[in-house]
Design an enzyme around this catalytic site. Structure first.
Site, PDB file in Angstrom:
ATOM      1  N   GLY A  30       0.824  -1.203   0.000  1.00 19.52           N
ATOM      2  CA  GLY A  30       0.000   0.000   0.000  1.00 19.52           C
ATOM      3  C   GLY A  30       0.855   1.248   0.000  1.00 19.52           C
ATOM      4  CB  ILE A  83       3.782   2.350   4.467  1.00 20.63           C
ATOM      5  CG1 ILE A  83       3.131   3.542   5.172  1.00 20.63           C
ATOM      6  CG2 ILE A  83       5.135   2.036   5.094  1.00 20.63           C
ATOM      7  CD1 ILE A  83       2.827   3.304   6.637  1.00 20.63           C
ATOM      8  CB  SER A  97      -1.247  -8.097   0.570  1.00 25.41           C
ATOM      9  OG  SER A  97      -1.912  -7.550  -0.552  1.00 25.41           O
ATOM     10  CB  THR A 149       7.675  -0.221  11.065  1.00 24.56           C
ATOM     11  OG1 THR A 149       7.382  -0.389   9.672  1.00 24.56           O
ATOM     12  CG2 THR A 149       9.167  -0.360  11.301  1.00 24.56           C
ATOM     13  NE  ARG A 167      -1.877  -0.225  13.975  1.00 25.43           N
ATOM     14  CZ  ARG A 167      -1.298   0.859  13.508  1.00 25.43           C
ATOM     15  NH1 ARG A 167       0.025   0.889  13.332  1.00 25.43           N
ATOM     16  NH2 ARG A 167      -2.020   1.939  13.208  1.00 25.43           N
ATOM     17  CD  GLU A 207       3.339   0.006  21.115  1.00 22.21           C
ATOM     18  OE1 GLU A 207       2.995   1.203  21.044  1.00 22.21           O
ATOM     19  OE2 GLU A 207       3.637  -0.664  20.113  1.00 22.21           O
ATOM     20  CG  HIS A 221       4.611   2.635  18.229  1.00 18.40           C
ATOM     21  ND1 HIS A 221       3.411   2.070  18.528  1.00 18.40           N
ATOM     22  CD2 HIS A 221       4.506   3.025  16.927  1.00 18.40           C
ATOM     23  CE1 HIS A 221       2.613   2.098  17.478  1.00 18.40           C
ATOM     24  NE2 HIS A 221       3.267   2.698  16.479  1.00 18.40           N
TER      25      HIS A 221
END
Length: 319
Positions: free
Chosen positions: A155, A157, A176, A236, A238, A267, A286
């Site tokens: 996508g 990114i 994907s 980077t 999820r 987190e 993060h």
């Protein structure tokens, strides 16, 4: 009395410096919180007197149970235009308007490459040895040129990560569940026949998928076992896409060369968490979205959202 606005997780204490809050200064008192509230009770107590809350990304859930404990809350602003941890139906039922902000894909692209290059060339280990009078050269770097970069997701990114890989002279493939040959051709990468084929053939695998029912737990022990022992995994995206326990086992047993991770099941990571000390792991807290430009956008548009709400014409409504 002015309305009170809470800014959550302002760890760097920059929320009021990187945006101009003066347009709402006469009507809104801004309070920044630099520490994370670990549970709902602490959060409910801290936010009890606030009408406006600004929250970063998806770190702080706002379920129905919490919203019911915040009777004064009227405006909830989340950075980004997608947030899976806010109960929108409950917010509406309690009269809470939810707004988002724009978010750039550039910072996570750049951090992906920081992690990948740091792993490939042993940057942290070699720098640490040099600064502590340790050995002069103890690692042999992995070459990017000619190696295969496998992308899970192509996508916004993923496609930009692909472009950098191609510039390095890497062979880039992607997979994907929705990836078409046309999209792969458009970006200039190979379309892997399957997830398994991509994992087995790649020297570097980078995750760039949205979290959903189809991607949660997408990489478990069986999938990680397909990676070459010389391969590196970067996440980077999820945390829940990669089984954290399975990844820890693979790192401890040396079944992969290393991993670069910016996202975690919990987190902030608590002290003593195994992800803090796992071998072959380059981990960051993060930082994917954390950049000056992105923060200026987040907090600048938060101010705009507050202005619009106070004028009775809210903007950037979520979902």
């Amino acid at each position: 009395m002015p309305l009170r606005c809470a800014v959550l997780d302002d760890f760097q204490n920059v929320a009021t410096d990187l945006a101009d809050w003066s347009p709402v200064a006469d009507r809104v008192e801004v309070v920044s919180f630099g520490t994370h509230f670990a549970d709902e009770d602490a959060l409910a107590a801290a936010l009890a007197d606030f009408e406006i809350v600004v929250t970063l990304r998806e770190r702080v859930p706002f379920p129905a149970s919490l919203l019911a404990r915040l009777p004064r809350l009227r405006l909830l602003i989340a950075s980004g235009m997608r947030n899976s941890v806010i109960d929108y139906a409950a917010a509406a039922a309690h009269g809470v308007t939810v707004c988002g902000t724009a978010s750039s894909s550039t910072p996570p692209v750049e951090l992906t490459w920081a992690l990948l290059l740091g792993l490939a060339r042993g940057i942290v280990e070699e720098s640490g040895a040099l600064r502590s009078d340790g050995p002069w050269q103890s690692t042999v770097g992995a070459d990017l040129h000619g190696s295969r970069l496998g992308l899970l997701g192509l996508g916004k990114i993923g496609s930009r990560v692909a472009q950098v890989g191609l510039a390095f002279g890497m062979r880039v493939s992607a997979w994907s569940q929705n990836l078409t040959q046309e999209r792969a051709d458009e970006v200039g990468v190979e379309r892997a026949a399957s997830k398994e084929a991509l994992l087995a053939s790649s020297d570097f695998v980078s995750v760039h998928l949205a979290l959903g029912e189809r991607t949660r737990g997408l990489l478990g022990a069986a999938e990680l076992a397909l990676l070459k022992p010389t391969a590196y995994l970067i996440n980077t995206s999820r945390a829940a896409i990669v089984d954290q326990d399975a990844l820890l086992a693979a790192l401890r047993e040396g079944r992969i060369a290393g991993a670069g991770v910016d996202v975690f099941d919990e987190e902030p990571l608590p002290a003593g968490h195994p992800m803090r000390t796992a071998p072959r792991l380059l981990a960051t807290p993060h930082l994917g979205y954390v950049s000056r430009a992105n923060y200026r956008t987040y907090y600048g548009q938060a101010v705009e959202n507050i202005q619009a709400y106070l004028a009775g014409t809210p903007v950037r409504l979520l979902p």
